[in-house]
Design a protein around this motif. Structure first.
Motif, PDB file in Angstrom:
ATOM      1  N   ALA A 156      29.198  35.127  32.571  1.00  0.00           N
ATOM      2  CA  ALA A 156      28.357  34.566  33.165  1.00  0.00           C
ATOM      3  C   ALA A 156      29.095  33.560  34.049  1.00  0.00           C
ATOM      4  N   ALA A 157      30.224  32.723  33.626  1.00  0.00           N
ATOM      5  CA  ALA A 157      30.812  31.966  34.600  1.00  0.00           C
ATOM      6  C   ALA A 157      31.606  32.686  35.656  1.00  0.00           C
ATOM      7  N   LEU A 158      31.868  33.878  35.589  1.00  0.00           N
ATOM      8  CA  LEU A 158      32.648  34.546  36.554  1.00  0.00           C
ATOM      9  C   LEU A 158      31.320  34.950  37.546  1.00  0.00           C
ATOM     10  N   MET A 159      30.104  35.294  36.988  1.00  0.00           N
ATOM     11  CA  MET A 159      29.034  35.587  38.120  1.00  0.00           C
ATOM     12  C   MET A 159      28.734  34.267  38.725  1.00  0.00           C
ATOM     13  N   ILE A 160      28.858  33.232  38.245  1.00  0.00           N
ATOM     14  CA  ILE A 160      28.403  32.075  38.915  1.00  0.00           C
ATOM     15  C   ILE A 160      29.387  31.728  40.063  1.00  0.00           C
ATOM     16  N   LEU A 161      30.639  31.908  39.588  1.00  0.00           N
ATOM     17  CA  LEU A 161      31.921  31.666  40.434  1.00  0.00           C
ATOM     18  C   LEU A 161      31.816  32.734  41.556  1.00  0.00           C
ATOM     19  N   LEU A 162      31.544  33.862  41.352  1.00  0.00           N
ATOM     20  CA  LEU A 162      31.326  34.940  42.530  1.00  0.00           C
ATOM     21  C   LEU A 162      30.418  34.360  43.636  1.00  0.00           C
ATOM     22  N   HIS A 163      29.323  33.711  43.030  1.00  0.00           N
ATOM     23  CA  HIS A 163      28.177  33.509  44.208  1.00  0.00           C
ATOM     24  C   HIS A 163      28.369  31.878  44.479  1.00  0.00           C
ATOM     25  N   ALA A 164      29.480  31.184  44.299  1.00  0.00           N
ATOM     26  CA  ALA A 164      29.721  29.762  44.659  1.00  0.00           C
ATOM     27  C   ALA A 164      29.987  29.809  46.367  1.00  0.00           C
ATOM     28  N   PRO A 165      29.435  28.578  46.820  1.00  0.00           N
ATOM     29  CA  PRO A 165      29.771  28.606  48.134  1.00  0.00           C
ATOM     30  C   PRO A 165      31.081  28.124  48.781  1.00  0.00           C
ATOM     31  N   CYS A 166      31.942  27.715  47.799  1.00  0.00           N
ATOM     32  CA  CYS A 166      33.227  27.205  47.962  1.00  0.00           C
ATOM     33  C   CYS A 166      34.387  28.203  47.862  1.00  0.00           C
ATOM     34  N   LEU A 167      35.172  28.670  48.709  1.00  0.00           N
ATOM     35  CA  LEU A 167      36.170  29.692  48.642  1.00  0.00           C
ATOM     36  C   LEU A 167      37.326  29.037  47.939  1.00  0.00           C
ATOM     37  N   ASP A 168      37.416  27.596  48.360  1.00  0.00           N
ATOM     38  CA  ASP A 168      38.704  27.053  47.790  1.00  0.00           C
ATOM     39  C   ASP A 168      38.666  26.991  46.088  1.00  0.00           C
ATOM     40  N   PHE A 169      37.432  26.617  45.822  1.00  0.00           N
ATOM     41  CA  PHE A 169      36.951  26.668  44.323  1.00  0.00           C
ATOM     42  C   PHE A 169      37.393  27.979  43.741  1.00  0.00           C
ATOM     43  N   GLN A 170      36.528  29.211  44.305  1.00  0.00           N
ATOM     44  CA  GLN A 170      36.907  30.360  44.091  1.00  0.00           C
ATOM     45  C   GLN A 170      38.461  30.790  43.806  1.00  0.00           C
ATOM     46  N   LEU A 171      39.315  30.313  44.789  1.00  0.00           N
ATOM     47  CA  LEU A 171      40.765  30.503  44.995  1.00  0.00           C
ATOM     48  C   LEU A 171      41.468  29.619  43.596  1.00  0.00           C
ATOM     49  N   LYS A 172      41.176  28.614  43.245  1.00  0.00           N
ATOM     50  CA  LYS A 172      41.476  27.906  42.317  1.00  0.00           C
ATOM     51  C   LYS A 172      41.377  28.408  40.987  1.00  0.00           C
ATOM     52  N   CYS A 173      39.658  29.064  41.061  1.00  0.00           N
ATOM     53  CA  CYS A 173      39.624  29.741  39.585  1.00  0.00           C
ATOM     54  C   CYS A 173      40.074  31.135  39.437  1.00  0.00           C
ATOM     55  N   ARG A 174      40.421  31.833  40.539  1.00  0.00           N
ATOM     56  CA  ARG A 174      40.974  32.981  40.603  1.00  0.00           C
ATOM     57  C   ARG A 174      42.414  33.101  39.841  1.00  0.00           C
ATOM     58  N   ASP A 175      43.248  31.885  40.170  1.00  0.00           N
ATOM     59  CA  ASP A 175      44.433  31.824  39.414  1.00  0.00           C
ATOM     60  C   ASP A 175      44.257  31.437  38.091  1.00  0.00           C
ATOM     61  N   LEU A 176      43.331  30.689  37.712  1.00  0.00           N
ATOM     62  CA  LEU A 176      42.923  30.266  36.344  1.00  0.00           C
ATOM     63  C   LEU A 176      42.869  31.665  35.565  1.00  0.00           C
ATOM     64  N   ILE A 177      41.945  32.381  36.077  1.00  0.00           N
ATOM     65  CA  ILE A 177      41.412  33.573  35.372  1.00  0.00           C
ATOM     66  C   ILE A 177      42.337  34.657  35.544  1.00  0.00           C
ATOM     67  N   ALA A 178      43.339  34.774  36.454  1.00  0.00           N
ATOM     68  CA  ALA A 178      44.552  35.545  36.405  1.00  0.00           C
ATOM     69  C   ALA A 178      45.510  35.078  35.061  1.00  0.00           C
ATOM     70  N   ASP A 179      45.512  33.635  34.706  1.00  0.00           N
ATOM     71  CA  ASP A 179      46.212  33.223  33.783  1.00  0.00           C
ATOM     72  C   ASP A 179      45.562  33.719  32.399  1.00  0.00           C
ATOM     73  N   ALA A 180      44.425  33.767  32.260  1.00  0.00           N
ATOM     74  CA  ALA A 180      43.563  33.974  31.119  1.00  0.00           C
ATOM     75  C   ALA A 180      43.657  35.444  30.727  1.00  0.00           C
ATOM     76  N   ALA A 181      43.577  36.292  31.859  1.00  0.00           N
ATOM     77  CA  ALA A 181      43.601  37.770  31.492  1.00  0.00           C
ATOM     78  C   ALA A 181      45.029  38.152  31.054  1.00  0.00           C
ATOM     79  N   ALA A 182      46.105  37.442  31.709  1.00  0.00           N
ATOM     80  CA  ALA A 182      47.330  37.862  31.294  1.00  0.00           C
ATOM     81  C   ALA A 182      47.781  37.401  29.764  1.00  0.00           C
ATOM     82  N   ASP A 183      47.028  36.345  29.356  1.00  0.00           N
ATOM     83  CA  ASP A 183      47.066  35.860  28.106  1.00  0.00           C
ATOM     84  C   ASP A 183      46.104  36.580  26.889  1.00  0.00           C
ATOM     85  N   GLY A 184      45.110  37.295  27.606  1.00  0.00           N
ATOM     86  CA  GLY A 184      44.358  38.167  26.663  1.00  0.00           C
ATOM     87  C   GLY A 184      43.126  37.343  26.257  1.00  0.00           C
ATOM     88  N   ARG A 185      42.871  36.200  27.022  1.00  0.00           N
ATOM     89  CA  ARG A 185      41.810  35.434  26.599  1.00  0.00           C
ATOM     90  C   ARG A 185      40.518  35.722  27.411  1.00  0.00           C
TER      91      ARG A 185
END
Length: 167
Positions: free
Chosen positions: A72-101
């Motif tokens: 659900a958080a990802l869906m909210i992010l994909l529809h968020a109007p701010c690309l800078d916020f999306q880019l910041k979260c992209r990197d956080l998600i990359a870390d979480a995926a790499a850690d298996g979270r």
């Protein structure tokens, strides 16, 4: 994080996505654009709430709020109007995926979304032009299905067939 707080965050993320889906259904069936401002406001409010969560606790990964709420958080992010916020979260998600979270699939979706928004080729082929039902440009298309398989996606041709068939 205290389990009760994690549960409350999960419930709020799920509630916000359900509200957006309800407004999207109304927008599709309503004549005229009267529902579009409500949908835009819902997406802005959801992004603002998600930004608060990310600022306080980091990305709400599946290990923190459960897989449905993390999605659900990802869906909210994909529809968020701010690309800078999306880019910041992209990197956080990359870390979480790499850690298996959280699932690698979450990173695939936000990485492609950001690439397309930046006018760059996408990496996993998850973004499709709604006017043509063809994927936006893809980086290294010969190895695309291998990358898709690595994150849990099927071949792009199968996805496109389902999409063109209406499902």
């Amino acid at each position: 994080m205290v389990p009760a707080l994690a549960a409350a965050l999960a419930a709020e993320l799920l509630r916000r996505v359900d509200e957006e889906r309800r407004l999207m259904r109304q927008a599709r069936t309503a004549s005229g654009p009267r529902w579009h401002p409500a949908l835009a406001r819902c997406r802005e409010d959801g992004a603002e709430a998600l930004a608060t969560v990310v600022h306080r606790y980091g990305w709400p990964a599946a290990d923190l709020v459960g897989l449905p709420a993390s999605t659900a958080a990802l869906m909210i992010l994909l529809h968020a109007p701010c690309l800078d916020f999306q880019l910041k979260c992209r990197d956080l998600i990359a870390d979480a995926a790499a850690d298996g979270r959280c699932p690698a699939l979450h990173h695939a979706y936000i990485a492609d979304h950001c690439a397309v928004e930046l006018g760059r080729p996408q990496y996993y082929g998850t973004r499709v032009d709604p006017a043509t039902l063809r994927p936006y440009p893809v980086r290294r298309p010969r190895t695309l299905d291998e990358r898709r398989r690595d994150v849990g996606l099927g071949p792009l041709d199968e996805q496109l067939r389902r999409l063109r068939a209406g499902g």
